[in-house]
Design an enzyme around this catalytic site. Structure first.
Site, PDB file in Angstrom:
ATOM      1  NE  ARG A 130      -2.906   0.375   3.398  1.00 56.58           N
ATOM      2  CZ  ARG A 130      -2.165   0.561   4.448  1.00 56.58           C
ATOM      3  NH1 ARG A 130      -1.267   1.699   4.926  1.00 56.58           N
ATOM      4  NH2 ARG A 130      -2.026  -0.316   5.463  1.00 56.58           N
TER       5      ARG A 130
ATOM      6  CE1 TYR B  89     -17.790  10.522 -15.625  1.00 57.71           C
ATOM      7  CE2 TYR B  89     -16.380  10.527 -13.502  1.00 57.71           C
ATOM      8  CZ  TYR B  89     -17.138   9.769 -14.389  1.00 57.71           C
ATOM      9  OH  TYR B  89     -17.733   8.716 -14.029  1.00 57.71           O
TER      10      TYR B  89
ATOM     11  CG  ASP C 154      -9.773  15.977 -14.683  1.00 55.89           C
ATOM     12  OD1 ASP C 154      -9.123  15.243 -15.538  1.00 55.89           O
ATOM     13  OD2 ASP C 154     -10.708  15.526 -14.139  1.00 55.89           O
TER      14      ASP C 154
ATOM     15  CE  LYS D 200     -12.531   8.224 -18.331  1.00 52.94           C
ATOM     16  NZ  LYS D 200     -12.862   6.935 -17.552  1.00 52.94           N
TER      17      LYS D 200
HETATM   18  O1  P1T Z   1     -13.316   6.820 -13.880  1.00 55.94           O
HETATM   19  P1  P1T Z   1     -12.324   7.312 -13.198  1.00 55.94           P
HETATM   20  O2  P1T Z   1     -11.021   6.763 -13.554  1.00 55.94           O
HETATM   21  O3  P1T Z   1     -12.336   7.163 -11.587  1.00 55.94           O
HETATM   22  O4  P1T Z   1     -12.101   8.593 -13.560  1.00 55.94           O
HETATM   23  C1  P1T Z   1     -12.943   9.775 -13.050  1.00 55.94           C
HETATM   24  C2  P1T Z   1     -12.979  10.813 -14.145  1.00 55.94           C
HETATM   25  C3  P1T Z   1     -12.278  12.068 -13.726  1.00 55.94           C
HETATM   26  N1  P1T Z   1     -12.330  13.192 -14.535  1.00 55.94           N
HETATM   27  C4  P1T Z   1     -12.640  13.256 -15.894  1.00 55.94           C
HETATM   28  C5  P1T Z   1     -12.293  14.198 -16.923  1.00 55.94           C
HETATM   29  C6  P1T Z   1     -13.236  11.845 -16.367  1.00 55.94           C
HETATM   30  O5  P1T Z   1     -13.746  11.841 -17.638  1.00 55.94           O
HETATM   31  C7  P1T Z   1     -13.422  10.784 -15.433  1.00 55.94           C
HETATM   32  C8  P1T Z   1     -14.273   9.672 -15.942  1.00 55.94           C
HETATM   33  N2  P1T Z   1     -14.891   9.800 -16.887  1.00 55.94           N
HETATM   34  C9  P1T Z   1     -15.847   8.993 -17.404  1.00 55.94           C
HETATM   35  C10 P1T Z   1     -15.872   7.673 -16.880  1.00 55.94           C
HETATM   36  C11 P1T Z   1     -16.666   9.294 -18.757  1.00 55.94           C
HETATM   37  O6  P1T Z   1     -17.076   8.507 -19.500  1.00 55.94           O
HETATM   38  O7  P1T Z   1     -16.654  10.559 -19.002  1.00 55.94           O
END
Ligand code: P1T
Length: 380
Positions: free
Chosen positions: A46, A98, A170, A195
């Site tokens: 961890r 998001y 972000d 992503k």
């Molecule tokens: O899904 P995760 O890895 O927890 O990430 C969250 C997140 C944070 N910031 C942005 C700009 C994002 O697009 C996302 C996750 N977005 C999607 C799952 C989506 O389809 O828009």
């Protein structure tokens, strides 16, 4: 080292044991000690894991930062940033973001008495009217999800520095291939590495990168204390993904441009949201702070009809109807009923997330196939 070299070599060195070019997947929770505290730098996974550390070094390198941290998801990374705050503190956030981030802010952290102001930051002057002595963080998504608004990072960094407020960006939609927020004055850069960094829709992960040592120590403390880390197998996969980030992004941008131009000229399409278009309201800011404009875009069809939008996304064959973005394959989504359904209708419609809005993550397939797919779905 230039960016394309950093994606492959940044922060990496051959493994010490056998010289393996890729770091081994250290699939272990713990490490042997000869005497209490007598270890080789690793005690418990961890806290530290060599595969995760290799990835964290890569995150730092590609974002031109000093310290990288990997988390079990993008939201876990955001959660760690908000945990820097205390009850009574206030955050100014982009109003378009998001849906999961909005949900984390309003449904989790507001319960701990952290207050969030959602502001239309395309006009940076609107930020200052929300600043008071409790304001501790400015949270920016740019380009925003799903409206592709562009926020001026340099201008906000000036405001944040003048007022001694932490400034986080972000960078999920842009990736460091297109924009590097730390170079533009941000304190923290965050990614849903799920992503573009991962790039192959096979991992859920988050990342933070910072320059300041004190801030890094606070975040490492939270990472270990809260424990939302990612595993070594996923770390390996994202490290592998990053090695082709620059070539993938180049094609995402090319295909994004072609799809935007196709949609712009389609009789059924009302508006196209892509920062590379001259008609985009913040195109000039995008030109200044981004190297190109990416593969994410949104559009509305004429008449703002929910059923018509659903019909289009259902008819697509190569674009897969799915949440998420940034993988090699093209995806389509309907934000109002999918990724942004957790935002109340009256709130999301104010930012443009209407029923006819369709979001595309344009992949790196042959562009002729992508255009033909959109054409057959839009032409009835
Ligand atoms: O899904 P995760 O890895 O927890 O990430 C969250 C997140 C944070 N910031 C942005 C700009 C994002 O697009 C996302 C996750 N977005 C999607 C799952 C989506 O389809 O828009």
């Amino acid at each position: 080292m230039e960016f394309n070299t950093k994606t492959i070599h940044g922060g990496q060195s051959p493994d010490k044991a056998y010289g393996s070019v890729m770091p081994p997947i250290y699939q272990t929770s713990t490490y042997s000690q000869t005497t209490p505290g007598g270890h080789k730098g690793y005690e418990y996974s961890r806290t530290h894991n060599p595969t995760r550390n290799a990835l964290e070094n890569s995150f730092a390198s590609i974002e031109n930062g000093n310290y990288g941290l990997a988390f079990g998801s993008g939201l876990a990374a955001i959660d760690a940033v908000i945990k820097l705050l205390k009850p009574g503190d206030e955050v100014i956030s982009t109003n378009d973001l998001y849906g999961g981030t909005y949900r984390l802010f309003t449904k989790v952290f507001e319960n701990f008495n952290v207050k969030f102001h959602f502001v239309r930051m395309e006009d940076v002057n609107l930020i200052e009217s929300h600043i008071n002595n409790r304001t501790k963080l400015i949270w920016v998504e740019t380009p925003t999800n799903p409206m592709l608004n562009i926020i001026d990072i340099k201008a906000i960094s000036k405001i944040s520095k003048q007022n001694n407020i932490l400034f986080a960006v972000d960078n999920t939609f842009a990736t460091p291939y297109l924009q590097r927020p730390l170079d533009l004055g941000a304190d923290i850069v965050m990614h849903s590495a799920t992503k573009y960094l991962g790039g192959h829709s096979d991992v859920v992960m988050g990342a933070l990168v910072v320059n300041d040592e004190t801030l890094a120590k606070q975040l490492y403390f939270i990472q270990n204390a809260s424990g939302a880390v990612c595993g070594p197998q996923d770390s390996f996969l994202v490290l592998r993904g990053i090695k082709t980030l620059h070539v993938r992004m180049q094609r995402h941008c090319e295909n994004g441009r072609s799809v935007a131009n196709f949609l712009l000229n389609h009789p059924k399409v009302e508006r196209v949201y892509w920062p590379g278009l001259k008609s985009h309201p913040n195109h000039s800011v995008a030109l200044q702070q981004m190297n190109d404009f990416g593969g994410m875009l949104s559009f509305t069809s004429k008449g703002n009809n929910f059923d018509a939008a659903i019909k289009v996304v259902e008819k697509l064959k190569i674009f897969t109807l799915a949440e998420s973005l940034g993988g090699v394959e093209s995806l389509a989504g309907h934000p109002a009923s999918m990724t942004h359904a957790s935002i109340p209708k009256e709130v999301r419609e104010k930012t443009g997330v209407v029923d006819s809005l369709i979001r595309l993550s344009v992949g790196i397939e042959d562009i002729d196939d992508l255009i033909a797919d959109l054409k057959q779905a839009l032409d009835d």
